[in-house]
Design an enzyme around this catalytic site. Structure first.
Site, mmCIF file in Angstrom:
data_model
loop_
_atom_site.group_PDB
_atom_site.id
_atom_site.type_symbol
_atom_site.label_atom_id
_atom_site.label_comp_id
_atom_site.label_asym_id
_atom_site.label_seq_id
_atom_site.Cartn_x
_atom_site.Cartn_y
_atom_site.Cartn_z
ATOM 1 N N GLY A 1 0.934 -1.401 -0.124
ATOM 2 C CA GLY A 1 -0.404 -0.151 -0.274
ATOM 3 C C GLY A 1 0.661 1.436 -0.436
ATOM 4 N N GLU B 1 4.403 3.495 5.601
ATOM 5 C CA GLU B 1 2.692 3.321 5.215
ATOM 6 C C GLU B 1 1.962 3.993 5.021
ATOM 7 O OE1 GLU B 1 1.821 0.549 5.703
ATOM 8 O OE2 GLU B 1 2.360 -0.600 7.985
ATOM 9 N N ASP B 2 1.055 3.569 4.622
ATOM 10 C CA ASP B 2 -0.033 3.519 3.719
ATOM 11 C C ASP B 2 -1.412 4.537 4.685
ATOM 12 O OD1 ASP B 2 0.029 1.239 3.676
ATOM 13 O OD2 ASP B 2 -2.175 1.415 2.454
ATOM 14 N N ASP C 1 -4.213 0.639 11.263
ATOM 15 C CA ASP C 1 -5.270 0.189 11.879
ATOM 16 C C ASP C 1 -5.077 -0.250 12.705
ATOM 17 O OD1 ASP C 1 -7.578 -0.660 12.008
ATOM 18 O OD2 ASP C 1 -8.244 -1.140 9.254
ATOM 19 N N THR C 2 -5.391 -1.422 12.959
ATOM 20 C CA THR C 2 -5.028 -1.783 14.480
ATOM 21 C C THR C 2 -3.581 -1.820 14.918
ATOM 22 O OG1 THR C 2 -4.221 -4.552 14.081
ATOM 23 C CG2 THR C 2 -7.148 -3.711 13.839
ATOM 24 N N GLY C 3 -2.552 -1.280 13.971
ATOM 25 C CA GLY C 3 -0.932 -1.459 14.613
ATOM 26 C C GLY C 3 -0.592 -2.655 15.109
ATOM 27 N N PHE D 1 -14.366 2.535 4.452
ATOM 28 C CA PHE D 1 -13.261 1.327 3.957
ATOM 29 C C PHE D 1 -12.348 2.612 3.214
ATOM 30 C CE2 PHE D 1 -10.927 -1.978 1.594
ATOM 31 C CZ PHE D 1 -10.416 -2.610 2.525
ATOM 32 N N ASP E 1 -6.238 -0.676 -1.486
ATOM 33 C CA ASP E 1 -6.712 -0.869 -2.181
ATOM 34 C C ASP E 1 -8.037 -2.108 -1.554
ATOM 35 O OD1 ASP E 1 -5.331 -3.503 -0.701
ATOM 36 O OD2 ASP E 1 -6.035 -5.217 -1.213
ATOM 37 N N ARG F 1 -5.950 0.567 -6.314
ATOM 38 C CA ARG F 1 -4.717 1.242 -5.746
ATOM 39 C C ARG F 1 -4.430 2.367 -6.670
ATOM 40 N NH1 ARG F 1 -1.919 -2.301 -1.751
ATOM 41 N NH2 ARG F 1 -2.019 -4.362 -2.643
ATOM 42 N N THR G 1 0.461 -4.774 12.730
ATOM 43 C CA THR G 1 1.723 -4.771 12.036
ATOM 44 C C THR G 1 3.021 -4.347 12.169
ATOM 45 O OG1 THR G 1 -0.153 -4.959 9.140
ATOM 46 C CG2 THR G 1 2.184 -4.467 9.202
HETATM 47 C C1 PRP Z 1 -2.200 -2.552 5.381
HETATM 48 C C2 PRP Z 1 -1.556 -1.551 5.905
HETATM 49 C C3 PRP Z 1 -0.822 -1.676 6.794
HETATM 50 C C4 PRP Z 1 -1.421 -2.967 7.479
HETATM 51 C C5 PRP Z 1 -2.048 -1.395 9.053
HETATM 52 O O1 PRP Z 1 -1.768 -3.424 4.661
HETATM 53 O O2 PRP Z 1 -0.542 -1.032 4.482
HETATM 54 O O3 PRP Z 1 0.954 -2.121 5.986
HETATM 55 O O4 PRP Z 1 -2.656 -2.468 6.810
HETATM 56 O O5 PRP Z 1 -3.241 -2.185 9.235
HETATM 57 P P1 PRP Z 1 -3.159 -2.814 10.718
HETATM 58 O O6 PRP Z 1 -2.086 -1.391 12.046
HETATM 59 O O7 PRP Z 1 -3.863 -3.065 11.013
HETATM 60 O O8 PRP Z 1 -1.950 -3.987 11.069
HETATM 61 P P2 PRP Z 1 -2.843 -4.892 3.951
HETATM 62 O O9 PRP Z 1 -2.302 -5.924 4.527
HETATM 63 O O10 PRP Z 1 -3.452 -4.011 3.550
HETATM 64 O O11 PRP Z 1 -1.187 -5.066 2.651
HETATM 65 P P3 PRP Z 1 -1.580 -4.561 1.668
HETATM 66 O O12 PRP Z 1 -0.312 -2.679 1.582
HETATM 67 O O13 PRP Z 1 -0.808 -4.759 0.750
HETATM 68 O O14 PRP Z 1 -2.699 -4.208 0.550
#
Ligand code: PRP
Length: 178
Positions: free
Chosen positions: A43, A98-99, A102-104, A151, A158, A164, A106
């Site tokens: 992303g 990061e793009d 969300d939950t943090g 969303f 995406d 995208r 990743t």
């Molecule tokens: C998205 C975004 C972050 C993650 C954030 O990636 O790029 O890496 O989700 O979510 P979190 O804070 O809940 O962990 P995604 O898994 O959608 O993959 P992509 O970037 O390939 O679309």
């Protein structure tokens, strides 16, 4: 192609302006230092491309890709590294791009991983932030926009790998998100 019944959330002009502002802050904060930029695929790629071209810094770029598996669109915190860094970050100043956070989950996983590699410092920059969704506390140093309970797609983000390439960011209608 714009998703049906979607709502424009951030126009390309708004994004460009905010990206320039953030890049100016980063350039000021790291003035005279070399910076390693780490993009989190997929992303981040559009935002990262715009950020780096507005930086007045000596930078190196690399990417990681992390899959976070869970039910539906909810991260489980069960992260798997699909692509690892190809460079050594020991003793370097690192900025994660990061793009969206969300939950943090990743980001927390990535930060834990990177800390073991002994960088001199690391910070996080995200275009979008869903603070209200946070499950894991993570420090985000540069934020483009806060996003409510929608969303979002476009500008790298995406929905099932679509949208995208849209230059603007849209909120999908609730029926599409279900
Ligand atoms: C998205 C975004 C972050 C993650 C954030 O990636 O790029 O890496 O989700 O979510 P979190 O804070 O809940 O962990 P995604 O898994 O959608 O993959 P992509 O970037 O390939 O679309």
């Amino acid at each position: 192609m714009i998703p049906e019944n979607s709502q424009l959330l951030f126009s390309r002009e708004q994004i460009e302006l905010r990206t320039r502002e953030i890049a100016s802050r980063i350039s000021a904060d790291y003035q005279g230092r070399q910076l390693v930029i780490i993009g989190v695929l997929k992303g981040c790629f559009v935002f990262l491309a715009d950020i780096i071209r507005n930086l007045d810094l000596d930078i190196t770029i690399d990417f990681v890709q992390i899959a976070s598996y869970g039910a539906g669109r909810e991260s489980s915190g069960d992260c798997v590294v699909l692509k690892d860094l190809g460079i050594d970050i020991r003793g370097r100043d690192v900025l994660i791009v990061e793009d969206i956070v969300d939950t943090g989950e990743t980001l927390a996983h990535l930060i834990g991983d990177l800390q073991q590699r002994s960088p001199a410092s690391f910070r996080v920059c995200t275009l979008l932030n869903k603070q209200y969704r946070r499950r894991v506390e993570v420090t985000v140093d540069y934020i483009g926009f806060e996003v409510d309970d929608v969303f979002v797609v476009g500008y790298g983000l995406d929905f099932d790998e679509r949208y995208r390439a849209l230059p603007d960011i849209y909120a999908l209608p609730p029926e599409v998100q279900a």
